[in-house]
Each structure stands twice: as C-alpha cells, then as structure tokens.
Design a protein around this motif. Structure first.
Motif, short mmCIF file in Angstrom:
data_model
loop_
_atom_site.label_atom_id
_atom_site.label_comp_id
_atom_site.label_asym_id
_atom_site.label_seq_id
_atom_site.Cartn_x
_atom_site.Cartn_y
_atom_site.Cartn_z
N SER A 1 -5.02 1.76 10.97
CA SER A 1 -5.25 2.79 11.60
C SER A 1 -4.07 3.28 12.38
N ALA A 2 -3.20 2.32 13.19
CA ALA A 2 -2.14 2.52 13.90
C ALA A 2 -0.97 3.19 13.11
N ILE A 3 -0.97 2.69 11.97
CA ILE A 3 0.18 3.33 10.86
C ILE A 3 -0.29 4.80 10.36
N ALA A 4 -1.49 4.87 10.13
CA ALA A 4 -1.92 6.20 9.72
C ALA A 4 -1.68 7.19 10.95
N ARG A 5 -2.08 6.77 12.04
CA ARG A 5 -1.82 7.71 13.37
C ARG A 5 -0.30 7.86 13.57
N HIS A 6 0.49 6.90 13.18
CA HIS A 6 2.03 7.24 13.50
C HIS A 6 2.36 8.26 12.35
N ILE A 7 1.84 8.34 11.08
CA ILE A 7 2.49 8.97 9.95
C ILE A 7 1.53 10.43 10.33
N THR A 8 0.44 10.48 10.65
CA THR A 8 0.06 11.90 10.74
C THR A 8 -0.05 12.61 12.05
N GLY A 9 -0.07 11.66 12.82
CA GLY A 9 -0.14 12.32 14.54
C GLY A 9 -1.34 12.57 14.92
N LEU B 1 0.70 -1.10 -0.23
CA LEU B 1 -0.01 -0.14 -0.12
C LEU B 1 0.91 1.23 0.00
N ILE B 2 0.71 2.20 -1.04
CA ILE B 2 1.50 3.34 -0.93
C ILE B 2 0.61 4.56 -0.82
N ARG B 3 1.04 5.37 0.00
CA ARG B 3 0.35 6.75 0.31
C ARG B 3 1.37 7.89 0.29
N GLU B 4 1.05 8.79 -0.38
CA GLU B 4 1.76 10.02 -0.13
C GLU B 4 1.19 10.91 0.86
N HIS B 5 1.81 11.55 2.00
CA HIS B 5 1.33 12.44 2.93
C HIS B 5 2.34 13.22 3.23
N ASP B 6 2.14 14.77 3.19
CA ASP B 6 3.08 15.88 3.17
C ASP B 6 4.22 15.84 2.36
N GLY B 7 4.11 15.35 1.16
CA GLY B 7 5.13 15.10 0.40
C GLY B 7 6.21 13.97 0.42
N VAL B 8 5.67 13.12 1.52
CA VAL B 8 6.72 11.86 1.72
C VAL B 8 5.74 10.55 1.27
N GLN B 9 6.56 9.70 0.56
CA GLN B 9 5.71 8.56 0.19
C GLN B 9 6.02 7.36 1.34
N HIS B 10 4.79 6.92 1.76
CA HIS B 10 4.60 5.96 2.81
C HIS B 10 4.41 4.54 2.27
N VAL B 11 5.20 3.59 2.36
CA VAL B 11 4.82 2.06 1.92
C VAL B 11 4.59 1.03 3.13
N VAL B 12 3.46 0.31 3.00
CA VAL B 12 3.19 -0.40 4.10
C VAL B 12 2.98 -1.83 3.36
N ARG C 1 1.15 -8.13 5.72
CA ARG C 1 1.52 -9.48 5.99
C ARG C 1 0.07 -10.43 6.50
N ALA C 2 0.51 -11.80 6.68
CA ALA C 2 -0.79 -12.88 6.99
C ALA C 2 -1.43 -11.93 8.11
N ASP C 3 -0.73 -11.71 9.17
CA ASP C 3 -1.58 -11.35 10.35
C ASP C 3 -1.36 -10.02 10.86
N ASP C 4 -0.56 -9.22 9.98
CA ASP C 4 -0.45 -7.68 10.57
C ASP C 4 0.21 -7.07 9.07
N PHE C 5 0.59 -5.66 9.55
CA PHE C 5 1.00 -4.92 8.30
C PHE C 5 2.53 -4.48 8.78
N GLU C 6 3.47 -4.22 7.80
CA GLU C 6 4.85 -3.76 8.16
C GLU C 6 5.07 -2.36 7.52
N TYR C 7 5.42 -1.50 8.43
CA TYR C 7 5.69 -0.33 8.06
C TYR C 7 7.05 0.34 8.61
N GLU C 8 8.04 0.64 7.88
CA GLU C 8 9.37 1.10 8.15
C GLU C 8 9.90 0.04 9.10
N GLY C 9 10.01 -1.41 8.57
CA GLY C 9 10.44 -2.41 9.16
C GLY C 9 9.81 -3.07 10.75
#
Length: 172
Positions: free
Chosen positions: A146-154, A117-128, A131-139
């Motif tokens: 929602s937890a990833i979106a909260r981490h990205i946007t605050g 999943l690729i989303r650009e936010h505030d000029g930065v590209q974020h890639v998620v 995975r089978a039971d969860d999601f990986e973001y920044e390793g």
C-alpha cells in the motif's frame, strides 16, 4: 409407462458422459505453444474446456496460458512419472505432517520472496521485489504494498489490489 418410454427416461436422467480429452501429437506442440501468445482469451478458454474437460477458472490470462502450455506438453509427452509424484507427496508430508488440508492452504497469501510484481501505471512500468520481511521498490525498502502504491499514484490504495493480488474490495 411402457418399457420403451422408461428406457428413454433413464437415458435423460443419466449423467452426461465424461468429456474425451484429445491426445496432442508431438509435432503440434511447438506451433500450439506459439499460438497461445496471440490467441484471444475466448479461444484460450475454449482450449481449456477441450484440454481439461471443465470450465476455465476466473484467473488471469498469464495463468491460463501457462497451464494450457503445460497441459499441451503433458498430453503430448505424458505427465509426471509415478516416482516423481510419490517423491513430491513424501516432501509434502515432511512439511505438513501428512495433513492434506494444510498442504492445500498456504499459511499466508504473501508472495514468495524473490517474486517480482509488475504493474503499469500512467504508461510507466513499476517493478516491486518481494523480500522476506518487506518489499523493494526503486532500491528502497517498503513495509507494505500500500505504501508503494501510494508513492506511485499519490493516492491511497490497497496495495494487494493495486498489484493485482486480489480483487478490489474483496477478501485476501
């Protein structure tokens, strides 16, 4: 009513003729595929009407261009062979016991593992990565988008809406 006016009335009541889908000469395939990348969305939708004979769905540009690309090639070179279609049907029946309704509905709307999943936010590209039971973001693993979106946007976000998997405020 006269015979002539009755015939005229029947012509108006008749369903419109089915649209004629044009053939695509093989020599036009590559130029048409290349043109899809830069065509305005209005032109893509018009091509959809011409090549499918119906209104385009309200989906993303990438979906429409990928389906148009397939359709252009299908009209130029032909679709799936009957044997391939039969094999796909047989595989579907193995998975769902022949229930066509189940075949059309996925058990859940979660993207398949390995999907990026690729989303650009505030000029930065974020890639998620899904995975089978969860999601990986920044390793790091996250239990929800929602937890990833909260981490990205605050701020609190519906993760599915943030990543464009559903409309904000809409159902799943």
């Amino acid at each position: 009513m006269t015979r002539r006016s009755t015939a005229k009335a029947r012509q108006h009541d008749a369903a419109p003729p089915a649209p004629t889908i044009p053939k695509v000469p093989p020599a036009q395939v590559l130029p048409r595929l290349a043109a899809l990348k830069t065509a305005p969305i209005a032109q893509l939708k018009q091509q959809w009407r011409e090549l499918f004979g119906k209104e385009p769905p309200p989906f993303s540009r990438s979906y429409i261009t990928s389906r148009l690309a397939y359709r252009i090639q299908e009209l130029a070179y032909g679709g799936l062979k009957p044997e391939t279609r039969a094999r796909l049907e047989a595989l579907g029946e193995q998975l769902d016991g022949g229930n066509v309704v189940l075949r059309r509905i996925r058990a859940d709307s979660r993207p398949l593992p390995g999907t990026r999943l690729i989303r650009e936010h505030d000029g930065v590209q974020h890639v998620v990565t899904v995975r089978a039971d969860d999601f990986e973001y920044e390793g790091r693993p996250y239990r929800s988008l929602s937890a990833i979106a909260r981490h990205i946007t605050g701020t609190r976000w519906n993760g599915w809406a943030f990543f464009g998997l559903r409309q904000p405020g809409g159902g799943a």
